[in-house]
Scaffold this motif. Structure first.
Motif, PDB file in Angstrom:
ATOM      1  N   LEU A 158      24.992  42.969  22.880  1.00 22.61           N
ATOM      2  CA  LEU A 158      24.792  43.624  24.168  1.00 22.61           C
ATOM      3  C   LEU A 158      23.429  43.283  24.767  1.00 22.61           C
ATOM      4  O   LEU A 158      22.471  43.014  24.033  1.00 22.61           O
ATOM      5  N   PRO A 159      23.315  43.293  26.097  1.00 19.27           N
ATOM      6  CA  PRO A 159      21.988  43.156  26.708  1.00 19.27           C
ATOM      7  C   PRO A 159      21.091  44.288  26.222  1.00 19.27           C
ATOM      8  O   PRO A 159      21.535  45.440  26.128  1.00 19.27           O
ATOM      9  N   PRO A 160      19.841  44.006  25.886  1.00 25.84           N
ATOM     10  CA  PRO A 160      18.942  45.058  25.369  1.00 25.84           C
ATOM     11  C   PRO A 160      18.894  46.302  26.238  1.00 25.84           C
ATOM     12  O   PRO A 160      18.776  47.417  25.725  1.00 25.84           O
ATOM     13  N   VAL A 161      19.026  46.151  27.553  1.00 27.34           N
ATOM     14  CA  VAL A 161      18.929  47.301  28.445  1.00 27.34           C
ATOM     15  C   VAL A 161      20.101  48.267  28.267  1.00 27.34           C
ATOM     16  O   VAL A 161      19.995  49.447  28.604  1.00 27.34           O
ATOM     17  N   ASP A 162      21.220  47.786  27.723  1.00 26.68           N
ATOM     18  CA  ASP A 162      22.414  48.630  27.581  1.00 26.68           C
ATOM     19  C   ASP A 162      22.577  49.234  26.186  1.00 26.68           C
ATOM     20  O   ASP A 162      23.404  50.138  26.008  1.00 26.68           O
ATOM     21  N   ARG A 163      21.846  48.743  25.224  1.00 24.13           N
ATOM     22  CA  ARG A 163      22.119  49.117  23.829  1.00 24.13           C
ATOM     23  C   ARG A 163      21.948  50.606  23.560  1.00 24.13           C
ATOM     24  O   ARG A 163      22.870  51.284  23.095  1.00 24.13           O
ATOM     25  N   SER A 164      20.762  51.116  23.834  1.00 24.05           N
ATOM     26  CA  SER A 164      20.464  52.510  23.481  1.00 24.05           C
ATOM     27  C   SER A 164      21.381  53.481  24.205  1.00 24.05           C
ATOM     28  O   SER A 164      21.858  54.461  23.615  1.00 24.05           O
ATOM     29  N   SER A 165      21.635  53.223  25.497  1.00 21.83           N
ATOM     30  CA  SER A 165      22.415  54.174  26.293  1.00 21.83           C
ATOM     31  C   SER A 165      23.827  54.331  25.747  1.00 21.83           C
ATOM     32  O   SER A 165      24.389  55.437  25.775  1.00 21.83           O
ATOM     33  N   LEU A 166      24.406  53.258  25.219  1.00 26.55           N
ATOM     34  CA  LEU A 166      25.762  53.350  24.683  1.00 26.55           C
ATOM     35  C   LEU A 166      25.804  54.216  23.430  1.00 26.55           C
ATOM     36  O   LEU A 166      26.704  55.044  23.263  1.00 26.55           O
ATOM     37  N   LEU A 167      24.847  54.038  22.539  1.00 28.63           N
ATOM     38  CA  LEU A 167      24.816  54.852  21.330  1.00 28.63           C
ATOM     39  C   LEU A 167      24.516  56.305  21.659  1.00 28.63           C
ATOM     40  O   LEU A 167      25.125  57.218  21.080  1.00 28.63           O
ATOM     41  N   ILE A 168      23.588  56.534  22.585  1.00 30.98           N
ATOM     42  CA  ILE A 168      23.267  57.902  22.984  1.00 30.98           C
ATOM     43  C   ILE A 168      24.494  58.575  23.589  1.00 30.98           C
ATOM     44  O   ILE A 168      24.806  59.732  23.279  1.00 30.98           O
ATOM     45  N   ARG A 169      25.209  57.844  24.433  1.00 32.37           N
ATOM     46  CA  ARG A 169      26.413  58.406  25.049  1.00 32.37           C
ATOM     47  C   ARG A 169      27.460  58.752  24.003  1.00 32.37           C
ATOM     48  O   ARG A 169      28.078  59.819  24.053  1.00 32.37           O
ATOM     49  N   ALA A 170      27.657  57.863  23.037  1.00 30.01           N
ATOM     50  CA  ALA A 170      28.662  58.118  22.002  1.00 30.01           C
ATOM     51  C   ALA A 170      28.324  59.354  21.187  1.00 30.01           C
ATOM     52  O   ALA A 170      29.208  60.152  20.839  1.00 30.01           O
ATOM     53  N   VAL A 171      27.031  59.548  20.892  1.00 27.17           N
ATOM     54  CA  VAL A 171      26.608  60.734  20.142  1.00 27.17           C
ATOM     55  C   VAL A 171      26.717  61.982  21.010  1.00 27.17           C
ATOM     56  O   VAL A 171      27.209  63.020  20.560  1.00 27.17           O
ATOM     57  N   ASN A 172      26.260  61.891  22.264  1.00 29.04           N
ATOM     58  CA  ASN A 172      26.321  63.053  23.156  1.00 29.04           C
ATOM     59  C   ASN A 172      27.765  63.495  23.410  1.00 29.04           C
ATOM     60  O   ASN A 172      28.041  64.690  23.553  1.00 29.04           O
ATOM     61  N   ASP A 173      28.683  62.533  23.484  1.00 31.64           N
ATOM     62  CA  ASP A 173      30.097  62.857  23.696  1.00 31.64           C
ATOM     63  C   ASP A 173      30.801  63.252  22.397  1.00 31.64           C
ATOM     64  O   ASP A 173      32.010  63.472  22.387  1.00 31.64           O
ATOM     65  N   ARG A 174      30.040  63.283  21.312  1.00 29.08           N
ATOM     66  CA  ARG A 174      30.543  63.685  19.994  1.00 29.08           C
ATOM     67  C   ARG A 174      31.678  62.793  19.499  1.00 29.08           C
ATOM     68  O   ARG A 174      32.603  63.236  18.821  1.00 29.08           O
TER      69      ARG A 174
END
Length: 319
Positions: A158-174
């Motif tokens: 993934l592009p570095p700018v997208d990496r963290s947000s995807l993992l954060i979203r997956a955790v936040n959405d449980r």
């Protein structure tokens, strides 16, 4: 086209394997259908109805010229029950990131399967891989790698700018947890930027749930004089459950970090004010810092936080 092959295509929603055709009709019928432009070869041993072709660009691989769902089913037919959609393709199936046109289909198989990359298809062979839970689950009728391993495998793609947000979203959405992601990372001892992913998982494990909270954790709210905040502390008040961003339990202080776009809507601001008043009714002081202040004045925010906590010290409050 031979009626027997046509019937197989209808039953397979436009796809059929060479093995299936040879069971029903002689080999010459396959060649005849191909010469007539009625049958196309998508992958070795996997064919499709020529009407599935959507892109007229003949320079593209055939697999890239059909709809993405057709390409994925063709890849699975090529794997013959031994593969599962993985990496960027699995991320799309999980609903976290849509694959753009032209991006390859990704497929994981057990090591020793004998299959290899093909145009528009990326194959990874994994030791100990099994097409069964917990490594593989079914979503939308398709076998797909489990989400935590999918996210870890996608990190370097993934592009570095997208990496963290995807993992954060997956955790936040449980959809997953920091612990499951860390366990998946342990399965991949060598990968690009592994240290950055490990650091992010540490922050998520500590309770950070946004890029701003991670920034605050790293630059403001840890270190000498500061307590160990309970992040995302669960508080039950009557029929209502609330989660506090950063709760200092002894001092009864909750620090909320407002994102760059927070409170643009007066109605949202009103909700926050009512929430803060409800917390005040049980002795919890809510302190809010804006994105601008946190990032532009980290030293001042830190000093203010220390002063507030000192004034709320249980010893002072007893006096």
């Amino acid at each position: 086209m031979d009626a027997r092959i046509q019937a197989l295509l209808v039953g397979g929603e436009g796809l059929v394997t060479r093995r299936e055709m040879l069971r029903a009709a002689p080999a010459w019928t396959i060649q005849t259908a191909r010469r007539a432009g009625r049958l196309i070869r998508l992958l070795p041993g996997v064919y499709g109805d020529a009407t599935l072709i959507r892109d007229a660009d003949v320079d593209l691989p055939t697999l890239a010229r059909v709809e993405r769902d057709v390409a994925r089913r063709a890849a699975l037919a090529y794997a013959d029950g031994r593969g599962a959609l993985s990496r960027l393709t699995a991320l799309d199936v999980w609903g976290l990131r849509r694959q753009p046109p032209g991006e390859s289909v990704y497929l994981d198989l057990p090591r020793g399967s004998g299959l290899r990359d093909r145009p528009h298809l990326v194959v990874a062979q994994r030791s100990g891989f099994a097409i069964a839970p917990p490594q593989v689950v079914t979503r939308g009728g398709l076998p797909v790698t489990r989400l935590d391993r999918t996210l870890v495998d996608c990190w370097p793609l993934l592009p570095p700018v997208d990496r963290s947000s995807l993992l954060i979203r997956a955790v936040n959405d449980r959809l997953t947890t920091p612990q499951r992601l860390a366990a998946a990372l342990a399965e991949v001892p060598r990968m690009p930027d592994r240290e950055a992913l490990s650091g992010l998982l540490d922050r998520l494990g500590a309770g950070c749930r946004s890029p701003l909270e991670i920034w605050g954790h790293d630059h403001v709210f840890t270190g000498a004089g500061l307590p160990t905040f309970t992040r995302q502390a669960r508080l039950r008040m009557g029929a209502r459950t609330m989660y506090l961003d950063m709760f200092a339990e002894a001092e009864r202080v909750n620090i909320e970090l407002d994102g760059a776009t927070s409170h643009g809507d007066p109605a949202e601001r009103e909700i926050d004010l009512r929430r803060d008043a409800l917390l005040a009714s049980v002795g919890i002081l809510v302190v809010r810092f804006t994105h601008r202040r946190l990032t532009a004045e980290p030293a001042q925010v830190r000093q203010e936080t220390l002063a507030i906590l000192a004034n709320r010290s249980p010893r002072l409050m007893i006096k």
